[in-house]
Structure formats: C-alpha cells, structure tokens
Design an enzyme around this catalytic site. Structure first.
Site, PDB file in Angstrom:
ATOM      1  N   ASP A   5       1.066 -35.258   1.577  1.00 33.69           N
ATOM      2  CA  ASP A   5       1.302 -35.317   2.986  1.00 33.69           C
ATOM      3  C   ASP A   5       0.628 -36.786   3.438  1.00 33.69           C
ATOM      4  OD1 ASP A   5       1.546 -35.526   5.729  1.00 33.69           O
ATOM      5  OD2 ASP A   5       1.047 -33.520   6.052  1.00 33.69           O
ATOM      6  N   LYS A  23       4.529 -40.585  11.781  1.00 33.86           N
ATOM      7  CA  LYS A  23       3.724 -41.438  12.746  1.00 33.86           C
ATOM      8  C   LYS A  23       4.115 -42.820  12.777  1.00 33.86           C
ATOM      9  CE  LYS A  23       0.468 -37.998  13.585  1.00 33.86           C
ATOM     10  NZ  LYS A  23       0.053 -36.972  12.618  1.00 33.86           N
ATOM     11  N   TYR A  44      -4.312 -30.405   8.025  1.00 36.09           N
ATOM     12  CA  TYR A  44      -3.450 -30.134   8.900  1.00 36.09           C
ATOM     13  C   TYR A  44      -1.893 -30.833   8.470  1.00 36.09           C
ATOM     14  CZ  TYR A  44      -0.726 -29.929  13.329  1.00 36.09           C
ATOM     15  OH  TYR A  44       0.386 -29.523  14.370  1.00 36.09           O
TER      16      TYR A  44
HETATM   17  C1  LIG Z   1       0.380 -35.421  12.783  1.00 34.19           C
HETATM   18  C2  LIG Z   1       0.480 -34.892  11.112  1.00 34.19           C
HETATM   19  C3  LIG Z   1       1.494 -33.876  10.802  1.00 34.19           C
HETATM   20  C4  LIG Z   1       2.617 -33.375  12.000  1.00 34.19           C
HETATM   21  O1  LIG Z   1       3.216 -34.298  12.423  1.00 34.19           O
HETATM   22  P1  LIG Z   1       4.189 -34.111  14.033  1.00 34.19           P
HETATM   23  O2  LIG Z   1       4.687 -35.472  13.989  1.00 34.19           O
HETATM   24  O3  LIG Z   1       3.009 -34.181  14.775  1.00 34.19           O
HETATM   25  O4  LIG Z   1       4.816 -32.843  13.941  1.00 34.19           O
HETATM   26  C5  LIG Z   1       1.604 -33.345   9.599  1.00 34.19           C
HETATM   27  N1  LIG Z   1       0.900 -33.940   8.582  1.00 34.19           N
HETATM   28  C6  LIG Z   1      -0.314 -34.581   8.970  1.00 34.19           C
HETATM   29  C7  LIG Z   1      -0.994 -35.184   7.782  1.00 34.19           C
HETATM   30  C8  LIG Z   1      -0.336 -35.319  10.144  1.00 34.19           C
HETATM   31  O5  LIG Z   1      -1.324 -35.947  10.610  1.00 34.19           O
END
Ligand SMILES: *Cc1c(COP(=O)(O)O)cnc(C)c1O
Length: 435
Positions: free
Chosen positions: A243, A271, A143
C-alpha cells in the site's frame, strides 16, 4: 473573548455534520481546541477564515507535493474542466496517467479509482479472487483506509481516538483478517505456519506512515521487512500487496519501491497521484490484473473513476515531480528534522525522529526506536499536544495528532524553514513542560 470565524463555523458545522468534520482527525479531538477553517492556500501556506497564515506541514495529508495552487496544475485543471468535467466514457488523460504511474513503478497495469480506501478494498477483492483464498494478513498500526475487513487495530484516526476496531463491522468480516505486529518476522512466520494455505495476501504500508513513520526494518540477513514479506508470502502461494497510498510518488519518484526495490505483486496508490483531487489507483502484474472485469470475473467499477479533471491534476502533478523536486524535498526534510532535534534536545525533551525518504515524524518517547504500533502508542501524547498548539500559535500547522507524519512540499523554501525554526524553541519548551 471574541468568537473567531473558525469557532463560529465549527459551531454551525457540528449542527449539520457529525463532529463538524468530514474526516475524524480534522476535528482536533486528540489535541483539543478548535479546528481552523481554511479559506485558501498557496504554495507552502494555508490561510484560515480569520486571516491567519500558517506554514502547512500537512499538505492535505500528503497530496500537495508541489505546494498548493501550483500555477501549472491550476492551468491544466482549468483547461480540462472547460472541456466538461465527467463523461462516463474513456479519455486520453486516463491513459496518460496510467502510463506515467507504470513508468515509475514495477506494475504492468493499473486501474484508477476515487480514494485510497477504494483502492485497498478493490485490491483485496482482486487478491482473493485471483488466489481463491479468503484470509488477509495486515499489521497493527498500518492504516489502509476505512475498509471493513482492515479496520482491525488500525492506526491513524482509529489509533488517535483509541477505538478498538469499530462498531458497525460484523465479526464475520474481520474473521479472515490476521493482525501481526509491524516488523515482527516471527509473528508472520507463525501466521503462515498456521494458515499458510488460506492466506490470499499480505497487505502492508510500504513504509508505515499512519502510526507516525515506521520504516521497514532491515534484518540480520540484510533484507528489509518488505523483502521478507514478499518472500514469505510467495513461499506459501500468497501475494504481497504494498500500500503506497501515502509513500507513493512522495518518498521518491517511485515511492518506497524506489528506495528499497522490493517488487510487490499488487500495489495501491492515492494522495500525490491525485494532485489534490479524489483519485487513487491499484495495479500490479498483468496476469493478476486480468482477473478484473471486464476481462476477468472479479467485479470492480466506478462512475467517476478516472475522472478527466482529477486525472489531469494527477498527471500534471506527477510530470512536474521531477528528480530535482525529490532532491529538494529530501534536503528540506533533513534541515527541518535537524532543527526539530536541536530544539527538542536543547529543551531536554526525549524524542525519536524516524523517516522514509523525506517523510518523517517525531515521537515524544524515552524509547531509542519505534519499530511497531505498541512502541508508537507508548509516546507522550500530552507533550505532542502542547508542542502542536505552541507551533500553531506561531503559524506552523502540524497534524492534529501525534500519530501522523510531517509532510513537506517542493514549495517549502528558506523563508518557511525560518518560520519553523523560529517557532521551535517555544514549542519545545511547551513540550518539556507537559512531559
Ligand atoms: C490515506 C491512506 C489510505 C486511505 O486513502 P483515502 O483516500 O483517505 O481513502 C490508505 N492507505 C494508506 C497507506 C494511506 O495513507
């Protein structure tokens, strides 16, 4: 039965907010029941509007690495807010946060944005702009936020709700997205053999965390999946994008990069680096970042990007996230994992625990390992549902989905571990009964 404050608020919320929530997985749809409305949080604990206290194992889905309402972070936020909350002009806090991120990672330059979604959306534009190519390769179950072109067999909320992609994304938008199974080298080689000169980048979670935790597998050559991806991308003139929105500054001081040392061309963060505020970032090699406006021609901008309060929260959090903090998180994680396995084994519940650093998840499955999304999706979600509710009733707040990681904080200590350990046997029995 008396209606709880959470039930009452959820009723009202559903009138004015779709599904009563501002992010789908909060709605408890995959586990059933009423989401708890949270009134406050402190250290390792959440308190709901009915006065219930929970050991928090979501930690805001990752950001609260130090625990909630850390006094030094609160003090720094307070000082920053008192100076004004947004200027739309550069500040020292942004420079300090950028320097801190760069000091912990292999990137040379970074741009701050407001969410992980914005970071991955922007990094794709940059990768495409810099290479002059359109195609993107991603992995099923990874994701990357709700970016249109990446909502193809995506994990997390989408996997939980069982939606194949999503309506509202034009087919043309995903036509340039190739989806491979995670940890499947043959599929990646085949994709590059067919489309190699059109692929701008491979984007992957540094260690998959949104289908449960699935680390990059080490191959017969001794290299892990990330190293293979970097090499394969480079052999075809494509970029390797890691990511680290979830893993960054969580699984180690330097995220997954700190564990496997595979150097990406571009990275995304979010995060933890926002310290509980909407802040995220993308960065990478200086020559690639030079394609961004105002230096280069790839446009990207944000009214609140690098917000002074958010930057201060992130900077203070990262400065407090010392090697000692990560050692403590690793130890707590090991203790909790052992307790979970012991309880589930005692109740004869088939399961697999996988991790990257302190980040782990529990799959209720007969399989020996979970290398990809197909295996993750085969888990017994009914068993998780029973386990989840039994833990919640006993004051332990897990993610309301079988496809999520367990997040700990440095504030989780012996008392909280005891609460978790005490709740586990009954929850394991509940899972066994549901299997
Ligand atoms: C949470 C997450 C996102 C998206 O971040 P948001 O701040 O919720 O838009 C993208 N990539 C990864 C790996 C994530 O865990």
């Amino acid at each position: 039965m008396q209606t709880s404050r959470s039930e009452e608020l959820f009723q009202r919320a559903q009138q004015v907010i779709p599904g009563g929530v501002n992010s789908p997985v909060r709605a408890f749809r995959s586990v059933g029941g009423t989401p708890r409305f949270i009134a406050r949080a402190s250290g390792p604990y959440l308190y709901d509007v009915d006065g219930n206290k929970y050991v928090d194992l979501i930690c805001s889905w990752g950001p609260m690495l130090l625990g909630h309402a850390h006094p030094e972070v609160l003090a720094a936020i307070g000082r920053a807010a008192a100076e004004g909350t947004s200027y739309g002009a550069p500040t020292e806090a942004e420079v300090l946060l950028a320097e801190e991120i760069i000091a912990r990672t292999p990137i040379e330059q970074v741009r701050l944005v407001n969410s992980g979604t914005e970071a991955t959306m922007s990094v794709l534009r940059l990768a495409r702009g810099a290479t002059g190519r359109d195609m993107v390769l991603k992995f099923a179950g990874c994701y990357h936020g709700h970016v249109d072109s990446l909502l193809v067999q995506a994990g997390s909320g989408v996997a939980t709700l069982g939606i194949p992609g999503t309506p509202g994304v034009p087919a043309a938008t995903t036509a340039d997205t190739i989806v491979c199974d995670y940890n499947d080298r043959a599929q990646v080689l085949a994709a590059f053999a067919e489309h190699g000169d059109r692929i701008a980048c491979v984007i992957t979670e540094a260690a998959a965390g949104n289908m449960g935790v699935v680390p990059p597998a080490v191959g017969a050559d001794g290299k892990n999946f990330n190293a293979f991806l970097a090499e394969t991308a480079h052999a075809h003139g494509a970029l390797f994008v890691s990511d680290e929105v979830m893993t960054g500054f969580r699984v180690s001081r330097s995220g997954q990069y700190g564990l496997d040392g595979v150097q990406p061309d571009l990275m995304t963060f979010g995060k933890v680096m926002g310290g509980g505020f909407p802040a995220a970032a993308f960065g990478g090699r200086a020559d690639l970042m030079a394609h961004l406006s105002p230096v280069g021609e790839v446009y990207q901008a944000g009214t609140l990007s690098g917000n002074p309060v958010a930057s201060t929260a992130g900077l203070t959090t990262l400065r407090l996230a010392t090697e000692e903090v990560y050692a403590r998180l690793d130890a707590t994680s090991a203790t909790v994992r052992e307790a979970v396995t012991a309880a589930l084994s005692a109740a004869s519940v088939p399961h697999v625990i996988q991790r990257s650093g302190n980040l782990f998840s529990v799959f209720f499955t007969d399989a020996a390992a979970v290398p990809d999304y197909t295996a993750a999706a085969a888990q017994h979600t009914g068993a998780y549902r029973a386990f989840f509710h039994a833990m919640l009733e006993r004051g332990v707040y897990l993610a309301p989905s079988a496809f999520e990681a367990w997040f700990l904080s440095a504030a989780h200590g012996d008392a909280e571990i005891s609460r978790i350990v005490d709740a586990l046997p009954a929850a394991a029995q509940a899972a066994a009964a549901a299997y």
